[in-house]
Design a protein around this motif. Structure first.
Motif, PDB file in Angstrom:
ATOM      1  N   ALA A 144      -5.255   1.886   8.112  1.00 38.15           N
ATOM      2  CA  ALA A 144      -4.835   0.792   7.225  1.00 38.15           C
ATOM      3  C   ALA A 144      -3.948  -0.180   8.069  1.00 38.15           C
ATOM      4  CB  ALA A 144      -4.221   1.249   5.977  1.00 38.15           C
ATOM      5  N   HIS A 188       3.642  -4.190   5.091  1.00 35.30           N
ATOM      6  CA  HIS A 188       2.409  -4.135   5.709  1.00 35.30           C
ATOM      7  C   HIS A 188       1.792  -2.758   5.723  1.00 35.30           C
ATOM      8  CE1 HIS A 188       3.852  -8.263   6.309  1.00 35.30           C
ATOM      9  NE2 HIS A 188       4.509  -7.690   7.299  1.00 35.30           N
ATOM     10  N   LEU A 234       2.863  -0.524   3.446  1.00 36.71           N
ATOM     11  CA  LEU A 234       2.638  -0.009   1.983  1.00 36.71           C
ATOM     12  C   LEU A 234       1.424  -0.767   1.137  1.00 36.71           C
ATOM     13  CD1 LEU A 234       6.228  -0.378   0.863  1.00 36.71           C
ATOM     14  CD2 LEU A 234       4.939   1.861   0.784  1.00 36.71           C
ATOM     15  N   ARG A 235       1.047  -1.985   1.640  1.00 40.56           N
ATOM     16  CA  ARG A 235       0.034  -2.324   0.758  1.00 40.56           C
ATOM     17  C   ARG A 235      -0.840  -3.040   2.016  1.00 40.56           C
ATOM     18  NH1 ARG A 235       4.295  -2.786  -2.308  1.00 40.56           N
ATOM     19  NH2 ARG A 235       4.007  -2.459  -4.366  1.00 40.56           N
ATOM     20  N   PRO A 236      -1.781  -2.274   2.778  1.00 39.16           N
ATOM     21  CA  PRO A 236      -2.713  -2.727   3.747  1.00 39.16           C
ATOM     22  C   PRO A 236      -3.691  -3.494   3.216  1.00 39.16           C
ATOM     23  CG  PRO A 236      -3.148  -0.411   3.190  1.00 39.16           C
ATOM     24  CD  PRO A 236      -1.821  -0.827   2.300  1.00 39.16           C
ATOM     25  N   GLU A 237      -4.235  -4.647   4.034  1.00 33.50           N
ATOM     26  CA  GLU A 237      -5.155  -5.654   3.495  1.00 33.50           C
ATOM     27  C   GLU A 237      -6.711  -5.135   3.716  1.00 33.50           C
ATOM     28  OE1 GLU A 237      -6.231 -10.249   4.296  1.00 33.50           O
ATOM     29  OE2 GLU A 237      -4.753  -9.162   5.502  1.00 33.50           O
ATOM     30  N   THR A 283      -8.687  -3.915   0.683  1.00 32.69           N
ATOM     31  CA  THR A 283      -8.780  -5.050  -0.244  1.00 32.69           C
ATOM     32  C   THR A 283     -10.013  -5.915   0.206  1.00 32.69           C
ATOM     33  OG1 THR A 283      -6.437  -5.377  -0.914  1.00 32.69           O
ATOM     34  CG2 THR A 283      -8.028  -7.093  -1.321  1.00 32.69           C
ATOM     35  N   THR A 306      -5.286   3.006  -4.390  1.00 31.85           N
ATOM     36  CA  THR A 306      -4.430   2.216  -5.106  1.00 31.85           C
ATOM     37  C   THR A 306      -3.054   2.416  -4.102  1.00 31.85           C
ATOM     38  OG1 THR A 306      -5.101   3.606  -7.159  1.00 31.85           O
ATOM     39  CG2 THR A 306      -2.620   2.810  -7.144  1.00 31.85           C
ATOM     40  N   THR A 307      -2.363   1.290  -4.424  1.00 32.89           N
ATOM     41  CA  THR A 307      -1.039   0.868  -3.688  1.00 32.89           C
ATOM     42  C   THR A 307       0.050   1.042  -4.440  1.00 32.89           C
ATOM     43  OG1 THR A 307      -1.095  -1.323  -4.032  1.00 32.89           O
ATOM     44  CG2 THR A 307      -2.293  -0.510  -1.998  1.00 32.89           C
ATOM     45  N   PRO A 308       1.460   1.460  -4.299  1.00 31.18           N
ATOM     46  CA  PRO A 308       1.690   1.504  -2.602  1.00 31.18           C
ATOM     47  C   PRO A 308       1.334   2.725  -1.968  1.00 31.18           C
ATOM     48  CG  PRO A 308       3.870   2.172  -3.938  1.00 31.18           C
ATOM     49  CD  PRO A 308       2.590   1.639  -4.996  1.00 31.18           C
ATOM     50  N   ARG A 309       1.027   2.713  -0.685  1.00 30.41           N
ATOM     51  CA  ARG A 309       0.516   3.982  -0.118  1.00 30.41           C
ATOM     52  C   ARG A 309       1.799   4.643   0.608  1.00 30.41           C
ATOM     53  NH1 ARG A 309      -4.924   3.400   1.246  1.00 30.41           N
ATOM     54  NH2 ARG A 309      -4.847   5.677   1.964  1.00 30.41           N
ATOM     55  N   ASP A 310       2.422   5.388  -0.129  1.00 29.37           N
ATOM     56  CA  ASP A 310       3.480   6.112   0.361  1.00 29.37           C
ATOM     57  C   ASP A 310       3.129   7.117   1.419  1.00 29.37           C
ATOM     58  OD1 ASP A 310       5.558   4.644  -1.149  1.00 29.37           O
ATOM     59  OD2 ASP A 310       5.076   6.107  -2.765  1.00 29.37           O
TER      60      ASP A 310
END
Length: 467
Positions: A22, A315, A317-320, A323, A335-339
């Protein structure tokens, strides 16, 4: 150290790869950049000689008590690009950085600096006749280098005036290039370590039309190795594990973080010293600056130190990529955020690091690391305790092979397929069926890798449009 194996291990490793995936292919729409950090940022694209293209680190398969690190520079070297061909940059520090205590600061720096000499200034030729050795009088343009090992306590010169393998100018000019490459393998430390610098086939393999709206928007653009036929400048280092390990104890402290950097002389170079060098390129895991970092921050990332990587956290936590995959291929985005990706991408995987409860490749697994001083940062992390695989799997950890990417990176690891599939959750519960079919159709390099150091294949000689 308790490494997770079996199905649980494969699931862990899929998550690990997903973190890097990601982060690494997070914006695969048309953008400035190709390959594994080939031409990944605007400024470095203008100075290709200084551009780190790839970094590899693995336990040496034929010397399992040693680790090999390979770093490449200068992308897309067309074999017939004369008359100047492709020398290493001078007045430049080519560094391999080692962090063995997890504080995001290099504990050991191996530094190569190059110098160029020309034997005959009255000719335009790189060589004036067949070249049979590094000191052949017909080799007009020659390079040598100094290799230093730098720590906070001392700087030690390991090699001085070591030979660089020349650019391959063709079979007529260099009828036995393998011999020239072998001459550039230089042992040191009483034969326990080796260094190599010279040209090689670019070992990265991928169909780079991924940047054309994820393979044309319908996966119609796959199966073409975009790096086929191109060369790179390679630096390779092989050293005993204890030389890299914290307190020289690889049994108790087997995990190291690695990244390569290029630093060039700044305006204050005349004053001398490391403080006068300006870092212009940086590479740890493949594809990071290529795609996860937005255009506005790409040059900043190349100049940043790992200790400052918190600024790039959003960037991760919320990969593009997920999407984009959802929009183009209707594959639901996780689902985000990707801890979990924060743990894998910035800390390495360990039970004490975050939500992925398994031990794999974080420096926090080292016995002598002080947890309070550990700092998340982007590095290619390698657990030196994991033995080389008897039959390496190209999908590395996604395929259940603990010795592969993202636990280090071998030359044969198919990092693009790993990143795309794992980012979409190939081993997460109930992934969409389409995830398992994702890939670029390029599963291996077009040339076999050598079985001994420096492992990379010899450089290409034919024109790219004929290869």
């Amino acid at each position: 150290m308790n490494l997770v194996e079996g199905p649980a291990g494969r699931r862990l490793l899929a998550v690990a790869a997903a973190g890097l995936a990601a982060a690494g292919v997070a914006s695969l729409a048309p953008m400035q950049g190709t390959a594994s950090s080939h031409r990944e940022a605007p400024l470095i694209s203008d100075t290709p000689k200084l551009d780190n293209t790839d970094l590899y680190a693995f336990v040496s398969p034929d010397a399992p008590k040693a680790v090999t690190v390979i770093a490449n520079w200068q992308p897309f070297e067309e074999p017939n690009g004369g008359p100047n061909f492709y020398p290493f940059a001078t007045e430049t520090a080519h560094d391999i950085n080692i962090d063995n205590n997890g504080d995001a600061v290099a504990d050991i720096v191996y530094r190569w600096t190059f110098r160029t000499s020309r034997q005959n200034l009255k000719t335009f030729l790189y060589n004036t006749g067949p070249v049979t050795s590094s000191v052949d009088p017909d080799l007009n343009v020659r390079q040598r280098y100094t290799l230093q090992r730098i720590t906070s306590h001392s700087t030690t010169t390991l090699l001085k005036d070591a030979v660089v393998a020349p650019s391959f100018t063709g079979k007529a000019s260099m009828p036995n290039y393998a011999h020239l490459a072998d001459e550039a393998v230089t042992p040191f430390a009483k034969g326990t370590a080796k260094s190599f610098a010279g040209q090689a086939d670019d070992p990265f393999f991928a169909d780079l039309r991924v940047f054309d709206l994820l393979y044309g928007g319908d996966l119609s653009e796959v199966g073409q190795d975009s790096l086929k036929g191109y060369n790179v400048n390679t630096i390779a280092l092989q050293v005993p594990k204890q030389d890299l390990a914290l307190n020289n104890n690889s049994a108790a402290n087997p995990v190291v973080g690695i990244w390569s950097t290029t630093s060039r002389a700044g305006a204050s170079m005349r004053s001398g010293g490391a403080s006068s060098l300006q870092q212009v390129s940086r590479l740890g895991n493949p594809l990071v600056n290529e795609a996860v970092i937005p255009l506005s921050a790409k040059n900043q990332f190349n100049a940043a130190k790992p200790a400052d990587d918190a600024k790039f956290l959003p960037h991760v936590l919320r990969p593009e990529l997920p999407t984009l995959m959802q929009a183009i291929y209707k594959i639901p985005a996780p689902t985000t955020p990707r801890d979990d990706l924060v743990e894998v991408f910035l800390t390495g995987v360990c039970k004490a690091c975050g939500p992925v409860k398994a031990d794999l490749n974080s420096q926090r697994l080292n016995r002598d690391v002080k947890a309070a001083k550990f700092k998340p940062s982007e590095q290619l992390r390698l657990n030196m305790k994991v033995a080389p695989a008897a039959e390496p799997k190209r999908l590395g950890v996604v395929g259940g092979d603990l010795a592969g990417f993202p636990n280090g990176r071998r030359l044969t690891d198919d990092v693009l397929d790993i990143t795309v599939q794992a980012a979409e959750g190939i081993l997460l519960p109930d992934p969409p069926d389409a995830v398992a079919t994702l890939g670029d159709g390029v599963d291996a390099n077009d040339h076999a890798f050598r079985s001994t150091f420096p492992y990379v294949a010899l450089p290409n000689m034919e024109s790219v449009n004929q290869s």
